[in-house]
Design a protein around this motif. Sequence first.
Motif, PDB file in Angstrom:
ATOM      1  N   VAL A 108       1.482  -6.392  -1.426  1.00 42.29           N
ATOM      2  CA  VAL A 108       0.163  -5.830  -1.716  1.00 42.29           C
ATOM      3  C   VAL A 108      -0.914  -6.902  -1.582  1.00 42.29           C
ATOM      4  O   VAL A 108      -1.941  -6.689  -0.927  1.00 42.29           O
ATOM      5  N   ARG A 109      -0.691  -8.055  -2.189  1.00 44.99           N
ATOM      6  CA  ARG A 109      -1.685  -9.130  -2.145  1.00 44.99           C
ATOM      7  C   ARG A 109      -1.990  -9.548  -0.698  1.00 44.99           C
ATOM      8  O   ARG A 109      -3.141  -9.791  -0.339  1.00 44.99           O
ATOM      9  N   GLU A 110      -0.963  -9.611   0.130  1.00 48.28           N
ATOM     10  CA  GLU A 110      -1.155  -9.998   1.534  1.00 48.28           C
ATOM     11  C   GLU A 110      -1.972  -8.949   2.290  1.00 48.28           C
ATOM     12  O   GLU A 110      -2.834  -9.292   3.104  1.00 48.28           O
ATOM     13  N   VAL A 111      -1.704  -7.682   2.007  1.00 46.52           N
ATOM     14  CA  VAL A 111      -2.488  -6.606   2.633  1.00 46.52           C
ATOM     15  C   VAL A 111      -3.937  -6.711   2.173  1.00 46.52           C
ATOM     16  O   VAL A 111      -4.871  -6.655   2.986  1.00 46.52           O
ATOM     17  N   LEU A 112      -4.143  -6.904   0.878  1.00 44.92           N
ATOM     18  CA  LEU A 112      -5.490  -7.021   0.313  1.00 44.92           C
ATOM     19  C   LEU A 112      -6.261  -8.160   0.981  1.00 44.92           C
ATOM     20  O   LEU A 112      -7.431  -8.001   1.351  1.00 44.92           O
ATOM     21  N   GLU A 113      -5.614  -9.308   1.165  1.00 44.98           N
ATOM     22  CA  GLU A 113      -6.272 -10.469   1.772  1.00 44.98           C
ATOM     23  C   GLU A 113      -6.664 -10.224   3.223  1.00 44.98           C
ATOM     24  O   GLU A 113      -7.607 -10.829   3.726  1.00 44.98           O
ATOM     25  N   ARG A 114      -5.948  -9.335   3.910  1.00 47.90           N
ATOM     26  CA  ARG A 114      -6.187  -9.086   5.331  1.00 47.90           C
ATOM     27  C   ARG A 114      -7.068  -7.869   5.597  1.00 47.90           C
ATOM     28  O   ARG A 114      -7.456  -7.621   6.731  1.00 47.90           O
ATOM     29  N   LEU A 115      -7.366  -7.099   4.556  1.00 47.33           N
ATOM     30  CA  LEU A 115      -8.206  -5.906   4.713  1.00 47.33           C
ATOM     31  C   LEU A 115      -9.644  -6.296   5.019  1.00 47.33           C
ATOM     32  O   LEU A 115     -10.191  -7.213   4.405  1.00 47.33           O
TER      33      LEU A 115
ATOM     34  N   THR B 208     -12.741  -4.101   5.027  1.00 46.28           N
ATOM     35  CA  THR B 208     -13.395  -2.801   4.833  1.00 46.28           C
ATOM     36  C   THR B 208     -14.890  -2.948   4.576  1.00 46.28           C
ATOM     37  O   THR B 208     -15.585  -1.944   4.450  1.00 46.28           O
ATOM     38  N   GLY B 209     -15.369  -4.172   4.461  1.00 42.20           N
ATOM     39  CA  GLY B 209     -16.779  -4.380   4.159  1.00 42.20           C
ATOM     40  C   GLY B 209     -17.098  -4.268   2.681  1.00 42.20           C
ATOM     41  O   GLY B 209     -18.260  -4.341   2.286  1.00 42.20           O
ATOM     42  N   ARG B 210     -16.077  -4.101   1.871  1.00 44.62           N
ATOM     43  CA  ARG B 210     -16.294  -4.036   0.420  1.00 44.62           C
ATOM     44  C   ARG B 210     -15.135  -4.729  -0.282  1.00 44.62           C
ATOM     45  O   ARG B 210     -14.042  -4.849   0.269  1.00 44.62           O
ATOM     46  N   GLN B 211     -15.402  -5.192  -1.485  1.00 49.21           N
ATOM     47  CA  GLN B 211     -14.367  -5.863  -2.255  1.00 49.21           C
ATOM     48  C   GLN B 211     -13.499  -4.810  -2.950  1.00 49.21           C
ATOM     49  O   GLN B 211     -14.016  -3.890  -3.586  1.00 49.21           O
ATOM     50  N   LEU B 212     -12.195  -4.955  -2.803  1.00 48.02           N
ATOM     51  CA  LEU B 212     -11.262  -3.986  -3.384  1.00 48.02           C
ATOM     52  C   LEU B 212     -10.400  -4.669  -4.435  1.00 48.02           C
ATOM     53  O   LEU B 212     -10.057  -5.848  -4.305  1.00 48.02           O
ATOM     54  N   ALA B 213     -10.023  -3.909  -5.435  1.00 50.28           N
ATOM     55  CA  ALA B 213      -9.131  -4.419  -6.467  1.00 50.28           C
ATOM     56  C   ALA B 213      -7.684  -4.366  -5.982  1.00 50.28           C
ATOM     57  O   ALA B 213      -7.315  -3.500  -5.169  1.00 50.28           O
ATOM     58  N   TYR B 214      -6.890  -5.272  -6.479  1.00 48.15           N
ATOM     59  CA  TYR B 214      -5.454  -5.304  -6.177  1.00 48.15           C
ATOM     60  C   TYR B 214      -4.830  -3.948  -6.480  1.00 48.15           C
ATOM     61  O   TYR B 214      -4.060  -3.418  -5.683  1.00 48.15           O
ATOM     62  N   THR B 215      -5.183  -3.368  -7.629  1.00 52.85           N
ATOM     63  CA  THR B 215      -4.581  -2.091  -8.033  1.00 52.85           C
ATOM     64  C   THR B 215      -4.965  -0.950  -7.097  1.00 52.85           C
ATOM     65  O   THR B 215      -4.192  -0.010  -6.922  1.00 52.85           O
ATOM     66  N   THR B 216      -6.136  -1.037  -6.504  1.00 53.14           N
ATOM     67  CA  THR B 216      -6.555  -0.014  -5.535  1.00 53.14           C
ATOM     68  C   THR B 216      -5.644  -0.050  -4.322  1.00 53.14           C
ATOM     69  O   THR B 216      -5.147   0.992  -3.864  1.00 53.14           O
ATOM     70  N   VAL B 217      -5.406  -1.248  -3.792  1.00 56.95           N
ATOM     71  CA  VAL B 217      -4.543  -1.385  -2.611  1.00 56.95           C
ATOM     72  C   VAL B 217      -3.108  -1.007  -2.970  1.00 56.95           C
ATOM     73  O   VAL B 217      -2.415  -0.364  -2.180  1.00 56.95           O
ATOM     74  N   MET B 218      -2.677  -1.368  -4.169  1.00 53.62           N
ATOM     75  CA  MET B 218      -1.331  -1.002  -4.615  1.00 53.62           C
ATOM     76  C   MET B 218      -1.187   0.524  -4.677  1.00 53.62           C
ATOM     77  O   MET B 218      -0.177   1.083  -4.229  1.00 53.62           O
ATOM     78  N   THR B 219      -2.194   1.205  -5.178  1.00 47.59           N
ATOM     79  CA  THR B 219      -2.169   2.670  -5.250  1.00 47.59           C
ATOM     80  C   THR B 219      -2.151   3.281  -3.851  1.00 47.59           C
ATOM     81  O   THR B 219      -1.410   4.231  -3.585  1.00 47.59           O
ATOM     82  N   VAL B 220      -2.951   2.731  -2.941  1.00 46.64           N
ATOM     83  CA  VAL B 220      -2.980   3.234  -1.565  1.00 46.64           C
ATOM     84  C   VAL B 220      -1.612   3.070  -0.920  1.00 46.64           C
ATOM     85  O   VAL B 220      -1.093   3.995  -0.276  1.00 46.64           O
ATOM     86  N   LEU B 221      -0.996   1.902  -1.084  1.00 43.78           N
ATOM     87  CA  LEU B 221       0.335   1.679  -0.507  1.00 43.78           C
ATOM     88  C   LEU B 221       1.371   2.604  -1.140  1.00 43.78           C
ATOM     89  O   LEU B 221       2.258   3.114  -0.449  1.00 43.78           O
ATOM     90  N   ASP B 222       1.261   2.848  -2.431  1.00 40.89           N
ATOM     91  CA  ASP B 222       2.174   3.778  -3.090  1.00 40.89           C
ATOM     92  C   ASP B 222       1.996   5.189  -2.525  1.00 40.89           C
ATOM     93  O   ASP B 222       2.976   5.893  -2.261  1.00 40.89           O
ATOM     94  N   ASN B 223       0.747   5.590  -2.306  1.00 42.87           N
ATOM     95  CA  ASN B 223       0.476   6.906  -1.703  1.00 42.87           C
ATOM     96  C   ASN B 223       1.031   6.984  -0.293  1.00 42.87           C
ATOM     97  O   ASN B 223       1.604   8.009   0.104  1.00 42.87           O
ATOM     98  N   LEU B 224       0.861   5.918   0.483  1.00 45.19           N
ATOM     99  CA  LEU B 224       1.399   5.899   1.848  1.00 45.19           C
ATOM    100  C   LEU B 224       2.923   5.966   1.839  1.00 45.19           C
ATOM    101  O   LEU B 224       3.526   6.582   2.717  1.00 45.19           O
ATOM    102  N   HIS B 225       3.539   5.362   0.842  1.00 49.67           N
ATOM    103  CA  HIS B 225       4.996   5.447   0.697  1.00 49.67           C
ATOM    104  C   HIS B 225       5.408   6.883   0.380  1.00 49.67           C
ATOM    105  O   HIS B 225       6.344   7.415   0.977  1.00 49.67           O
TER     106      HIS B 225
END
Length: 119
Positions: free
Chosen positions: A24-31, A33-50
């Motif tokens: 998750v942290r690696e995905v967050l660092e590489r995103l 999107t033009g906005r700052q995202l929280a770790y938990t937001t990216v974690m939730t997105v990845l969980d949804n994609l799973h």
Amino acid sequence: MHGLGELEAAVMDVLWREGIPRKVREVLERLDTGRQLAYTTVMTVLDNLHRKEWVDRELDGKAYLYNAVMTREEAAARALRHILDTSGDPHGVLMHFVASVSDEETDILRGALRKKRRR
């Protein structure tokens, strides 16, 4: 990409570009999107994609490694298949599509159809 929200598509873009499983942290660092995202937001997105079966995950210590289950091209083909299946007129959609393709794309389609017929 069809069936994905804006942030989900951005996360998938990272996984497709990287081509290897990422935390998750690696995905967050590489995103980008033009906005700052929280770790938990990216974690939730990845969980949804799973849950939607776009990514698989494997436990690596205390964190999951996420990986795309299909290539970008396979996902695009799946989206096209869905459009044909739900259009109500797949023949019409294909005819309009064929009218819009370039000469190079026409050659690619012809080659692919020849290969398909040989099977």
